[in-house]
Design an enzyme around this catalytic site. Sequence first.
Site, short mmCIF file in Angstrom:
data_model
loop_
_atom_site.label_atom_id
_atom_site.label_comp_id
_atom_site.label_asym_id
_atom_site.label_seq_id
_atom_site.Cartn_x
_atom_site.Cartn_y
_atom_site.Cartn_z
N ARG A 1 -8.74 -1.62 9.84
CA ARG A 1 -7.85 -0.69 9.13
C ARG A 1 -7.83 0.69 9.80
O ARG A 1 -6.93 1.48 9.53
CB ARG A 1 -8.30 -0.51 7.67
CG ARG A 1 -7.97 -1.68 6.77
CD ARG A 1 -8.26 -1.33 5.32
NE ARG A 1 -8.10 -2.47 4.45
CZ ARG A 1 -6.95 -2.90 3.95
NH1 ARG A 1 -5.84 -2.27 4.25
NH2 ARG A 1 -6.90 -3.95 3.16
N ARG B 1 0.63 4.20 -0.59
CA ARG B 1 0.12 3.17 0.32
C ARG B 1 0.69 3.36 1.73
O ARG B 1 -0.01 3.18 2.72
CB ARG B 1 0.50 1.77 -0.20
CG ARG B 1 -0.25 1.37 -1.47
CD ARG B 1 0.26 0.06 -2.03
NE ARG B 1 -0.08 -1.08 -1.18
CZ ARG B 1 0.52 -2.26 -1.27
NH1 ARG B 1 1.48 -2.47 -2.16
NH2 ARG B 1 0.15 -3.25 -0.49
N LYS C 1 3.14 -9.39 6.87
CA LYS C 1 1.93 -9.86 7.59
C LYS C 1 1.34 -11.11 6.95
O LYS C 1 1.00 -12.07 7.63
CB LYS C 1 0.86 -8.75 7.62
CG LYS C 1 1.30 -7.48 8.30
CD LYS C 1 0.17 -6.47 8.41
CE LYS C 1 -0.37 -6.01 7.05
NZ LYS C 1 0.64 -5.28 6.25
N ARG D 1 10.55 -5.69 -6.53
CA ARG D 1 9.84 -6.86 -7.06
C ARG D 1 9.68 -6.77 -8.58
O ARG D 1 9.41 -5.71 -9.13
CB ARG D 1 8.45 -6.99 -6.41
CG ARG D 1 8.52 -7.50 -5.00
CD ARG D 1 7.20 -8.09 -4.51
NE ARG D 1 6.09 -7.17 -4.50
CZ ARG D 1 5.08 -7.24 -3.64
NH1 ARG D 1 5.08 -8.18 -2.72
NH2 ARG D 1 4.09 -6.39 -3.69
N ARG E 1 4.89 -4.24 -11.59
CA ARG E 1 3.45 -4.02 -11.46
C ARG E 1 3.18 -2.61 -10.95
O ARG E 1 4.01 -2.02 -10.27
CB ARG E 1 2.82 -5.02 -10.48
CG ARG E 1 2.87 -6.47 -10.91
CD ARG E 1 2.14 -7.35 -9.91
NE ARG E 1 2.48 -6.96 -8.53
CZ ARG E 1 1.69 -7.16 -7.49
NH1 ARG E 1 0.52 -7.72 -7.63
NH2 ARG E 1 2.08 -6.80 -6.27
#
Length: 210
Positions: free
Chosen positions: A88, A167, A13, A123, A156
């Site tokens: 949201r 999430r 997004k 990542r 992270r």
Amino acid sequence: MRLILLGPPGAGKGTQAEVLTKKLNVPQISTGDILRAAVKKGTPVGLQAKAFMDAGDLVPDDVIIGVLKERLTADDCKNGYIFDGVPRTIAQAEALDAQDVVIDMVLSIEVPDEVIVERLGGRRTCPNCGAIYHVITKKPKVDGVCDVCEAALIIRKDDERDTILNRLETYHKETEPLIDYYKKQGKLKDIGGEFNIESQTEEVFKALGI
């Protein structure tokens, strides 16, 4: 063009919003950014939001929508805007409608959970200079070492598997119902999210007719 981009974390997004802001010459409006700006300016709704933030509470939907409406009066919104991270929830979408905030189209970027987990979980970040790599799509020259400053790369907290799954769970529970909400209004278009960035952008442009 007044747009909402929907999709799970890691769907692309933010990347597509960045491309569209340049293509359409409209601002990308992030809830976090406008809340911080309203608080800094000391506007009436900004002061309302600050009271909740200072108390460590979530800012209520009506205050968030009030800050949004205030932001939409700025000159750079005359040609449209792209909402990032709002609405949201169904409650926020209903509040937008109740306050006559116009939305022309909603693009839903569809990506399976397993692809998101692989995409975000792969990542690696440099704690020193902030450079970002990926174990599959953007490998450093030396495994586990930053190309720029040679610091050891880290995972992270946001990119840990448990965090990603949490999430995604929140997205499916709170945000995904917006797909049906906007489909019923005839404003929703689906975009495949498993493509590379360039192909995804082509799909977005085709959906918008630009």
